[in-house]
Design a protein around this motif. Structure first.
Motif, short mmCIF file in Angstrom:
data_model
loop_
_atom_site.label_atom_id
_atom_site.label_comp_id
_atom_site.label_asym_id
_atom_site.label_seq_id
_atom_site.Cartn_x
_atom_site.Cartn_y
_atom_site.Cartn_z
N THR A 53 0.84 -1.16 -0.11
CA THR A 53 0.07 0.11 -0.08
C THR A 53 1.01 1.06 0.02
O THR A 53 2.21 1.20 0.39
N GLY A 54 0.30 2.48 -0.49
CA GLY A 54 1.03 3.46 -0.25
C GLY A 54 2.06 3.69 -1.17
O GLY A 54 2.32 3.04 -2.33
N ASN A 55 3.33 4.49 -1.00
CA ASN A 55 4.48 4.56 -1.66
C ASN A 55 5.66 4.19 -0.95
O ASN A 55 6.78 4.84 -1.36
N ARG A 56 5.60 3.33 0.06
CA ARG A 56 6.73 2.95 0.70
C ARG A 56 7.30 1.85 -0.08
O ARG A 56 7.35 0.54 0.32
N TYR A 57 8.06 1.89 -1.17
CA TYR A 57 8.28 0.76 -2.01
C TYR A 57 9.48 0.08 -1.70
O TYR A 57 10.40 0.97 -0.87
N VAL A 58 9.56 -1.15 -1.93
CA VAL A 58 10.72 -1.75 -1.33
C VAL A 58 11.43 -2.57 -2.74
O VAL A 58 10.60 -3.16 -3.57
N TRP A 59 12.58 -2.43 -2.92
CA TRP A 59 13.58 -2.90 -3.85
C TRP A 59 13.70 -4.48 -3.58
O TRP A 59 14.08 -4.75 -2.41
N PRO A 60 13.61 -5.22 -4.70
CA PRO A 60 13.74 -6.69 -4.33
C PRO A 60 15.07 -7.24 -4.77
O PRO A 60 15.49 -7.72 -5.50
N ASP A 61 15.88 -6.95 -3.35
CA ASP A 61 17.29 -7.36 -3.38
C ASP A 61 17.06 -8.62 -2.44
O ASP A 61 16.31 -9.01 -1.85
N LYS A 62 18.30 -9.32 -2.19
CA LYS A 62 18.34 -10.48 -1.35
C LYS A 62 17.84 -10.21 0.14
O LYS A 62 17.06 -11.07 0.60
N GLN A 63 18.38 -9.16 0.62
CA GLN A 63 17.85 -9.02 1.98
C GLN A 63 16.51 -8.69 2.00
O GLN A 63 15.82 -9.17 2.97
N SER A 64 15.85 -7.83 1.15
CA SER A 64 14.28 -7.50 1.26
C SER A 64 13.67 -9.00 0.93
O SER A 64 12.43 -9.14 1.45
N ILE A 65 13.98 -9.46 0.19
CA ILE A 65 13.28 -10.92 0.18
C ILE A 65 13.39 -12.02 0.95
O ILE A 65 12.52 -12.58 1.51
N ALA A 66 14.47 -12.29 1.54
CA ALA A 66 14.99 -12.98 2.51
C ALA A 66 14.14 -12.61 3.90
O ALA A 66 13.58 -13.52 4.61
N ASP A 67 14.16 -11.35 4.32
CA ASP A 67 13.35 -11.02 5.56
C ASP A 67 12.05 -10.61 5.24
O ASP A 67 10.96 -10.29 6.21
N GLY A 68 11.55 -10.75 4.06
CA GLY A 68 9.79 -10.74 3.83
C GLY A 68 9.27 -9.32 3.53
O GLY A 68 8.18 -9.04 3.13
N ARG A 69 10.27 -8.44 3.38
CA ARG A 69 9.84 -7.19 3.39
C ARG A 69 9.33 -6.88 2.11
O ARG A 69 8.28 -6.22 1.71
N TYR A 70 9.97 -7.38 0.79
CA TYR A 70 9.45 -7.37 -0.22
C TYR A 70 8.27 -8.10 -0.57
O TYR A 70 8.24 -9.41 -0.02
N PRO A 71 7.18 -7.49 -0.88
CA PRO A 71 5.89 -8.13 -0.91
C PRO A 71 5.49 -9.21 -1.85
O PRO A 71 4.59 -9.89 -1.91
#
Length: 317
Positions: A240-258
């Protein structure tokens, strides 16, 4: 909008850290005299990974032949049911009707093994200046039903604030066909379970989606992030909104990338019988240090020793 599978992913994602303190995956050690054939039928998304596993396994066992057929996740269950494959790679979980069909044939359910963590990327042409997209916008672009909160379809990049003459042209949409697990996961997650609109150009493979996006400036498509190539760029995503998450290894591994997800291999494991030696050894190789190094080198997220142990317990008596 937060599905059960997504919540489950986040609740246990800490297990997937490739850097668990004080833990290491075991080295793989060959056994003598192994030979025979292995056949894999299923997902196109990580066909290259399965092929790399097969090639590496063959260096230990030259008399083993590994065949990989990658037409989409929906082909895995029929192959396992009919006995034409020992391994069924899937980029989604089996649907209930697939599990039931397997159980009717064999008298027990198939065994699902989590082998890696992946993510679906949203790709646009490299010259597209869009900064990010949320699920409501993605759904309004790709969906005919708009279940993620949109109030009207988005048909041009101008409607998303892109200020170029080309942005007034209709957005060209590319995606996977319905036999793909990527198709099913994207529909369930990014479209909130809705239906694709009729203008999506369905492609038979993940690479062809990304290649198509590179062909014109007004394009967009979804595919596994490992298929990124010259001529396209990945777009950060927010639920939601505009707090965009870049799909790197860390954001994928910790679940932040949706749009993170598990990758599975399904097998036919009788509850009271051992797997054949060749099947058991290939699985043991996948969960070894060498097997998971291949996962990382191929652009996915490797699993932790805890998860490797947990999954291996499913295939032992």
């Amino acid at each position: 909008m937060f599905s059960f599978s997504r919540a489950l992913f986040l609740s246990v994602i800490f297990l997937f850290s490739p850097h668990s303190i004080g833990q290491v995956l075991p080295d793989y050690h060959k056994i003598p005299g192994l030979s025979g054939n292995l056949t894999s039928v299923g997902s196109d998304t990580f066909a290259s990974l399965v092929s790399l596993w097969g090639e590496a396994f063959k260096t230990y066992y030259p008399n083993v032949n590994v065949q990989v057929h990658a037409s989409g996740s929906s082909t895995a269950a029929p192959a396992l049911i009919e006995g034409t494959a020992q391994f069924g790679p899937m980029s989604r979980e089996m649907r209930l009707k697939e599990v039931e069909a397997f159980e009717r044939e064999h008298g027990y359910q198939p065994t699902a093994l989590k082998v890696a963590v992946d993510a679906i990327g949203i790709f646009v042409h490299e010259d597209n200046p869009v900064k990010g997209l949320n699920f409501t916008q993605i759904d309004s672009i790709f969906s005919a039903t708009m279940r993620c909160g949109g109030d009207k379809p988005i048909q041009t990049w101008a409607e998303l604030g892109v200020r170029h003459k080309w942005a007034k042209r209709r957005i060209q949409l590319f995606g996977r066909n319905s036999v793909s697990g990527t198709y099913g996961y994207f529909k369930q997650t990014a479209l909130c379970g809705g239906d694709f609109q009729k203008y999506v150009n369905e492609q038979p493979g993940s690479a062809s989606v990304v290649q198509s996006v590179a062909s014109s400036i007004n394009t967009i498509g979804y595919s596994g992030i490992g298929y990124r190539m010259a001529g396209v760029k990945l777009v950060p995503v927010a639920e939601t909104g505009n707090r965009y998450v870049w799909p790197d290894k860390q954001s994928i591994a910790d679940g932040r990338y949706p749009l993170s997800r598990y990758l599975y291999i399904y097998i036919n494991k009788h509850p009271s019988k051992l797997l054949s030696p060749i099947e058991a050894e290939f699985i043991r190789f996948i969960y070894s240090k060498q097997g998971q190094e291949i996962v990382e080198k191929d652009g996915y997220i490797g699993i932790s020793p805890d998860v490797a142990k947990q999954e291996l317990q499913k295939v032992t008596l």
